[in-house]
Design an enzyme around this catalytic site. Sequence first.
Site, short mmCIF file in Angstrom:
data_model
loop_
_atom_site.label_atom_id
_atom_site.label_comp_id
_atom_site.label_asym_id
_atom_site.label_seq_id
_atom_site.Cartn_x
_atom_site.Cartn_y
_atom_site.Cartn_z
N GLU A 232 0.88 -1.18 0.00
CA GLU A 232 0.00 0.00 0.00
C GLU A 232 0.91 1.21 0.00
OE1 GLU A 232 -3.09 -0.16 -0.35
OE2 GLU A 232 -3.78 -2.07 0.45
N CYS A 266 -2.45 8.96 2.57
CA CYS A 266 -2.22 8.50 1.20
C CYS A 266 -3.43 8.80 0.32
CB CYS A 266 -1.92 7.01 1.21
SG CYS A 266 -3.15 6.07 2.11
P1 NAP Z 1 8.34 5.34 4.48
O1 NAP Z 1 9.52 6.21 4.68
O2 NAP Z 1 8.31 4.44 3.32
O3 NAP Z 1 8.19 4.48 5.84
C1 NAP Z 1 7.18 3.51 5.99
C2 NAP Z 1 7.76 2.32 6.72
O4 NAP Z 1 8.72 1.69 5.89
C3 NAP Z 1 8.50 2.69 7.99
O5 NAP Z 1 8.34 1.67 8.95
C4 NAP Z 1 9.95 2.77 7.54
O6 NAP Z 1 10.87 2.56 8.58
C5 NAP Z 1 9.98 1.64 6.55
N1 NAP Z 1 10.99 1.77 5.51
C6 NAP Z 1 11.43 2.88 4.89
N2 NAP Z 1 12.33 2.56 3.95
C7 NAP Z 1 12.46 1.22 3.96
C8 NAP Z 1 13.26 0.30 3.21
N3 NAP Z 1 14.07 0.69 2.25
N4 NAP Z 1 13.15 -1.02 3.52
C9 NAP Z 1 12.31 -1.44 4.47
N5 NAP Z 1 11.54 -0.62 5.22
C10 NAP Z 1 11.61 0.70 4.96
O7 NAP Z 1 7.00 6.15 4.39
P2 NAP Z 1 6.53 7.35 5.32
O8 NAP Z 1 7.18 8.58 4.84
O9 NAP Z 1 6.68 7.00 6.75
O10 NAP Z 1 4.97 7.35 4.99
C11 NAP Z 1 4.45 8.13 3.99
C12 NAP Z 1 4.19 7.35 2.73
O11 NAP Z 1 3.33 6.25 3.00
C13 NAP Z 1 3.45 8.18 1.72
O12 NAP Z 1 3.96 7.94 0.45
C14 NAP Z 1 2.01 7.70 1.84
O13 NAP Z 1 1.23 7.94 0.72
C15 NAP Z 1 2.22 6.25 2.10
N6 NAP Z 1 1.05 5.65 2.74
C16 NAP Z 1 0.30 4.79 2.00
C17 NAP Z 1 -0.87 4.24 2.53
C18 NAP Z 1 -1.72 3.29 1.74
O14 NAP Z 1 -2.57 2.62 2.34
N7 NAP Z 1 -1.56 3.19 0.44
C19 NAP Z 1 -1.24 4.58 3.83
C20 NAP Z 1 -0.46 5.46 4.54
C21 NAP Z 1 0.70 5.99 3.98
P3 NAP Z 1 11.65 3.82 9.29
O15 NAP Z 1 10.60 4.66 9.91
O16 NAP Z 1 12.53 3.15 10.27
O17 NAP Z 1 12.37 4.52 8.19
#
Ligand code: NAP
Length: 458
Positions: A232, A266
């Site tokens: 997601e 999102c």
């Molecule tokens: P993010 O940086 O991707 O972090 C999300 C999770 O992934 C965190 O637990 C993060 O850990 C982990 N993570 C980051 N990079 C990783 C990697 N290379 N390998 C494994 N794990 C990794 O996202 P965010 O900035 O927190 O959240 C915002 C994004 O999420 C936006 O793009 C939003 O649209 C999307 N989102 C989508 C949905 C949906 O249902 N489609 C819902 C909510 C949010 P750390 O915190 O330790 O870096």
Amino acid sequence: MAIATINPATGVTEQTFEAHDDAEIERRIVDAVAAQRSLRTTTFAQRADWMRRAADLLEADLDAASRMITVEMGKPIAQSEAEVRKCAKGMRFYADHAEEFLSDHPLDDPSTVGASRAWSRYEPLGVVLAVMPWNYPLWQVVRFIAPALMAGNTGLLKHASNVPQAALYLESLYERAGFPVGAFHSLLIGSGSVRAVLEDPRIKAVTLTGSEPAGRSVASIAGGQIKKAVLELGGSDPFVVMPSADLDAAIATAVTTRVTNNGQSCICGKRFIIHTDVYDEFAKRYSEAMAALVVGDPLDRATQIGPLATASGRDDLAELVDDAIARGATALTGGSVPEGAGWYYPPTVLTDLTDDMRLVMEEAFGPVATLYRVADREEAIRVANQTTFGLSSAVYTQDAEDEDWFVTNLDAGAVFINGMSVSYPELPFGGIKASGYGRELAAEGIREFCNLKTVWKS
Ligand code: NAP
């Protein structure tokens, strides 16, 4: 990134946490495997009792849990309370419906396959890893773990590093509710440790909610291991307004969808695609309404927009807006970082967007709206579908033919007509294109992490 609660309204570090070492990670995987062996032999009724108890306990913790959310990631307190209530609702939904969603499917006429009976049944896969974001720190996890546990899977959560209290709170909640120890554990680890956990043969599947780069990385590890994955990811949802729309309703909803969760959802409407017949009135009234919103301390009930959750998130958003303005976009309101403590960004409305601006294609994760004037529905669809994302979408129209046309032509996982995109336990949720694959919620969500076993009997 440090595992810590840093209050986004002040920038003050409230609590830091030691990351789990290899021995602790191993202990938690062993617990999860043992808990899954025991959970898969329990009845739906037993699991539903525990799940309903978890919902009751969560509601009893409403004030403390809501405050925890707001202090960790900055959303206005009333929205944190709504999130807590929604989690309880989601838990009860799966307690009530899991057995029906996972009941056997008999083939009506087994003689067509030469059998006396043939049917399919759903069985749990085992231990599922969940990598989750901070923006709905309880709800994002509950919508994974409630169906997972009801199906007889167990979960290991790697939550975002800035919401460790939410991670530990949920772990204790399910234990207090009666689930076996290890049915749901949190791993306090950084993103760099995800690969080793996911490559462990005892982990059977993964679900990730987060950004596109995180999704690509986790999907490639899962692919290498041939493990089921649900992704997601981000979205840059279009919100289309046609001439027949109820303009008062469209403007009010366009404000709410863009600033809910301080603009960090999102499925926020992010790009507002307005028919030229109503564009000028929409732009004037919309930017006035956005400018009138109260920005401030998220614990103050008068506040409508709090700070962004992280300093880097605010910097990223400011960069996108600065790039657009430098290339000729016009800010009808907002558009610059305010002075003072906390990671605030004002509600911002931009017009005069051109294709060379990053904002046109990239996701604005904060209260920044972009307006596009379009001549007809064909142009509306071209603009709506031009990003790489395809999460959700919204259309305001009173014209039945337009309505059907947009439902058919929008490239998205969902279309909301005369309303804003919202996740409901009852409706499947997920995207296409770079917004990911697989579905959460509803019957589809609980089936994602099951083995659909076909049985043929001579
Ligand atoms: P993010 O940086 O991707 O972090 C999300 C999770 O992934 C965190 O637990 C993060 O850990 C982990 N993570 C980051 N990079 C990783 C990697 N290379 N390998 C494994 N794990 C990794 O996202 P965010 O900035 O927190 O959240 C915002 C994004 O999420 C936006 O793009 C939003 O649209 C999307 N989102 C989508 C949905 C949906 O249902 N489609 C819902 C909510 C949010 P750390 O915190 O330790 O870096």
